[in-house]
Design an enzyme around this catalytic site. Structure first.
Site, PDB file in Angstrom:
ATOM      1  N   LYS A  56      -3.640 -26.733 -25.217  1.00 12.44           N
ATOM      2  CA  LYS A  56      -2.942 -27.946 -25.294  1.00 12.44           C
ATOM      3  C   LYS A  56      -4.247 -29.296 -26.547  1.00 12.44           C
ATOM      4  O   LYS A  56      -4.122 -29.863 -27.791  1.00 12.44           O
ATOM      5  CB  LYS A  56      -3.278 -29.459 -23.864  1.00 12.44           C
ATOM      6  CG  LYS A  56      -2.915 -30.548 -23.831  1.00 12.44           C
ATOM      7  CD  LYS A  56      -3.663 -31.487 -22.723  1.00 12.44           C
ATOM      8  CE  LYS A  56      -4.224 -33.084 -23.374  1.00 12.44           C
ATOM      9  NZ  LYS A  56      -4.057 -33.587 -22.043  1.00 12.44           N
ATOM     10  N   PRO A 104      -2.726 -37.151 -17.942  1.00  8.64           N
ATOM     11  CA  PRO A 104      -1.843 -36.063 -18.460  1.00  8.64           C
ATOM     12  C   PRO A 104      -2.874 -35.958 -20.629  1.00  8.64           C
ATOM     13  O   PRO A 104      -2.806 -35.268 -20.609  1.00  8.64           O
ATOM     14  CB  PRO A 104      -0.793 -35.499 -17.753  1.00  8.64           C
ATOM     15  CG  PRO A 104      -1.095 -36.116 -16.557  1.00  8.64           C
ATOM     16  CD  PRO A 104      -1.371 -36.766 -16.948  1.00  8.64           C
ATOM     17  N   LYS A 158     -14.317 -34.771 -29.467  1.00  9.67           N
ATOM     18  CA  LYS A 158     -13.551 -33.606 -27.667  1.00  9.67           C
ATOM     19  C   LYS A 158     -13.142 -32.242 -28.288  1.00  9.67           C
ATOM     20  O   LYS A 158     -12.904 -31.502 -27.958  1.00  9.67           O
ATOM     21  CB  LYS A 158     -13.063 -34.620 -26.568  1.00  9.67           C
ATOM     22  CG  LYS A 158     -12.680 -33.242 -25.780  1.00  9.67           C
ATOM     23  CD  LYS A 158     -12.077 -33.765 -24.155  1.00  9.67           C
ATOM     24  CE  LYS A 158     -11.855 -32.110 -23.630  1.00  9.67           C
ATOM     25  NZ  LYS A 158     -11.824 -32.292 -22.806  1.00  9.67           N
TER      26      LYS A 158
HETATM   27  P1  NAD Z   1      -3.531 -33.617 -12.791  1.00 11.00           P
HETATM   28  O1  NAD Z   1      -2.373 -32.656 -14.266  1.00 11.00           O
HETATM   29  O2  NAD Z   1      -3.978 -32.775 -12.500  1.00 11.00           O
HETATM   30  O3  NAD Z   1      -3.523 -35.511 -13.070  1.00 11.00           O
HETATM   31  C1  NAD Z   1      -2.965 -35.803 -13.821  1.00 11.00           C
HETATM   32  C2  NAD Z   1      -2.644 -37.068 -12.338  1.00 11.00           C
HETATM   33  O4  NAD Z   1      -1.742 -38.061 -12.775  1.00 11.00           O
HETATM   34  C3  NAD Z   1      -1.828 -36.830 -11.545  1.00 11.00           C
HETATM   35  O5  NAD Z   1      -2.320 -36.402 -10.554  1.00 11.00           O
HETATM   36  C4  NAD Z   1      -0.423 -37.192 -11.525  1.00 11.00           C
HETATM   37  O6  NAD Z   1       0.190 -37.593 -10.760  1.00 11.00           O
HETATM   38  C5  NAD Z   1      -1.118 -38.683 -12.165  1.00 11.00           C
HETATM   39  N1  NAD Z   1      -0.192 -39.467 -13.219  1.00 11.00           N
HETATM   40  C6  NAD Z   1       0.635 -38.904 -14.342  1.00 11.00           C
HETATM   41  N2  NAD Z   1       0.633 -39.754 -14.475  1.00 11.00           N
HETATM   42  C7  NAD Z   1       1.027 -41.008 -14.017  1.00 11.00           C
HETATM   43  C8  NAD Z   1       0.935 -42.631 -13.599  1.00 11.00           C
HETATM   44  N3  NAD Z   1       2.272 -43.263 -14.966  1.00 11.00           N
HETATM   45  N4  NAD Z   1       0.644 -43.405 -12.859  1.00 11.00           N
HETATM   46  C9  NAD Z   1      -0.111 -42.971 -11.757  1.00 11.00           C
HETATM   47  N5  NAD Z   1      -0.461 -41.058 -12.259  1.00 11.00           N
HETATM   48  C10 NAD Z   1      -0.102 -41.158 -12.582  1.00 11.00           C
HETATM   49  O7  NAD Z   1      -4.539 -33.178 -14.714  1.00 11.00           O
HETATM   50  P2  NAD Z   1      -5.848 -33.313 -14.643  1.00 11.00           P
HETATM   51  O8  NAD Z   1      -5.953 -31.471 -14.547  1.00 11.00           O
HETATM   52  O9  NAD Z   1      -7.315 -33.765 -13.593  1.00 11.00           O
HETATM   53  O10 NAD Z   1      -6.654 -33.713 -15.977  1.00 11.00           O
HETATM   54  C11 NAD Z   1      -6.498 -34.705 -16.445  1.00 11.00           C
HETATM   55  C12 NAD Z   1      -6.977 -35.169 -18.323  1.00 11.00           C
HETATM   56  O11 NAD Z   1      -8.449 -34.558 -18.235  1.00 11.00           O
HETATM   57  C13 NAD Z   1      -6.079 -34.516 -19.146  1.00 11.00           C
HETATM   58  O12 NAD Z   1      -5.551 -34.813 -20.099  1.00 11.00           O
HETATM   59  C14 NAD Z   1      -7.310 -32.814 -19.275  1.00 11.00           C
HETATM   60  O13 NAD Z   1      -6.188 -32.491 -20.622  1.00 11.00           O
HETATM   61  C15 NAD Z   1      -8.258 -33.675 -18.886  1.00 11.00           C
HETATM   62  N6  NAD Z   1      -9.078 -32.591 -18.618  1.00 11.00           N
HETATM   63  C16 NAD Z   1      -8.747 -31.286 -17.762  1.00 11.00           C
HETATM   64  C17 NAD Z   1      -9.738 -30.614 -17.776  1.00 11.00           C
HETATM   65  C18 NAD Z   1      -9.525 -29.450 -16.278  1.00 11.00           C
HETATM   66  O14 NAD Z   1     -10.426 -28.783 -16.559  1.00 11.00           O
HETATM   67  N7  NAD Z   1      -8.456 -29.790 -15.558  1.00 11.00           N
HETATM   68  C19 NAD Z   1     -10.534 -30.468 -19.008  1.00 11.00           C
HETATM   69  C20 NAD Z   1     -11.124 -31.493 -19.313  1.00 11.00           C
HETATM   70  C21 NAD Z   1     -10.433 -32.839 -19.255  1.00 11.00           C
END
Ligand code: NAD
Length: 301
Positions: free
Chosen positions: A250, A66, A175
């Site tokens: 964010k 995250p 980005k």
């Molecule tokens: P999400 O919250 O769905 O997934 C994050 C995952 O990380 C969760 O499953 C959580 O349990 C896991 N996690 C957290 N801490 C952890 C640790 N210490 N060890 C193992 N696992 C851990 O978030 P997402 O939507 O998959 O986004 C991830 C990243 O990508 C973010 O930085 C977000 O800004 C970026 N992003 C997201 C999107 C989107 O559309 N969702 C698009 C572009 C970029």
């Protein structure tokens, strides 16, 4: 076949790791959420019971977490520097952090990796969950040329466009610049379309005119914010799917912090951030960011 450790099987990481499995790699993943690990095992991946366990025999480590604090904690350890993964990763391996985070954290992890002889790239993505599933993400990469070249073939299994933006941290900066511009374009497009509608124009007619005129931009071309104007857009699907207002907020937070650190003038970025923050606070955080059009329609501006 490459041994890959994948940390973070969330909305993005889950489908990205699945594409690596589909491509025939041995992927060992770790996430705090047990159900995500079970789903990963059901598609042929291997579940680890800790990040350290996932690392065993890995030549490549990928993280999709995250925020900066999670990435820092994962690679560099706690405040005392204890428990960081970098100290356990084999020299010459590749580390890819695809999370969207602040550039300083990417630079710090990159520097520490370099000292240990580990190739590090920050590789935030654009393309959302649909792009993650389809394997068509854009990766915006920061890191040394040699690290970028090692990362490219792996990234191309999860994405279509792979850009090298510059040294470690540059992927994050590129980005956030892109997403700040996107927020300004979407708010500006919504503003112009709403003003046209309130002066008696049809939103589709006005869109057709502007898309062939000097106001043309990405939002008008492929992501029109007005419901019913364009098929297949989130706007025509109750603003479901796409890129959530909360995520835009964010990214705008990261962009404005970076602008402050570099003393850059970003008046439009600040204004767009205010609009999207207000919009999120009114209950639209989980909807696509093109729903900012409704902020104008509801006269909340
Ligand atoms: P999400 O919250 O769905 O997934 C994050 C995952 O990380 C969760 O499953 C959580 O349990 C896991 N996690 C957290 N801490 C952890 C640790 N210490 N060890 C193992 N696992 C851990 O978030 P997402 O939507 O998959 O986004 C991830 C990243 O990508 C973010 O930085 C977000 O800004 C970026 N992003 C997201 C999107 C989107 O559309 N969702 C698009 C572009 C970029």
């Amino acid at each position: 076949m490459t041994n890959i450790a994948f940390i973070g099987l969330g909305n993005m990481g889950g489908p990205m790791a699945a594409n690596l499995v589909k491509a025939g790699h041995h992927v060992v993943a770790y996430d705090l959420v047990k159900a995500s690990l079970e789903e990963f095992v059901s598609i042929g991946g291997v579940a680890a019971n800790s990040a350290e366990h996932a690392l065993e025999n890995a030549q490549v480590v990928i993280s999709m977490l995250p925020a900066g604090k999670h990435v820092e904690r994962l690679y560099l350890g706690d405040e005392l520097g204890k428990g960081g993964l970098l100290s356990l990763i084999t020299k010459g391996s590749l580390v890819v952090d695809s999370s969207t985070i602040d550039a300083q954290t990417s630079r710090r992890v990159g520097l520490c990796a370099k000292k240990l002889g580990i190739n590090f790239v920050d590789a935030p993505v654009s393309g959302g969950t649909a792009g993650a599933k389809a394997g068509t993400l854009s990766f915006i990469v920061g890191g040394e040329v040699a690290a970028f070249e090692i990362a490219q073939p792996i990234l191309s299994l999860m994405g279509k466009n792979i850009f090298h933006a510059g040294p470690a941290g540059a992927g994050q900066v590129a980005k956030m610049c892109n997403n700040m511009l996107l927020s300004v374009l979407m708010a500006g497009t919504s503003e112009a379309l709403r003003m046209g509608v309130e002066n008696g124009l049809d939103a589709k007619v006005l869109s057709d005119i502007m898309v062939k005129s000097s106001g043309r931009n990405w939002a008008l071309e492929i992501y029109n914010p007005v419901p019913g104007v364009m098929e297949g857009t989130p706007a025509s699907n109750d603003y479901q799917g796409g890129f959530m207002v909360d995520l835009m907020n964010k990214d705008l937070g990261l962009a404005l912090d970076a602008a402050q650190a570099s003393n850059s003038a970003v008046p439009l970025g600040i204004k767009a951030s205010e609009l999207f923050k207000d919009h999120g606070a009114q209950g639209y955080g989980g909807l696509d960011f093109s729903s900012i059009y409704q902020h104008y329609a509801n006269k909340k501006v």
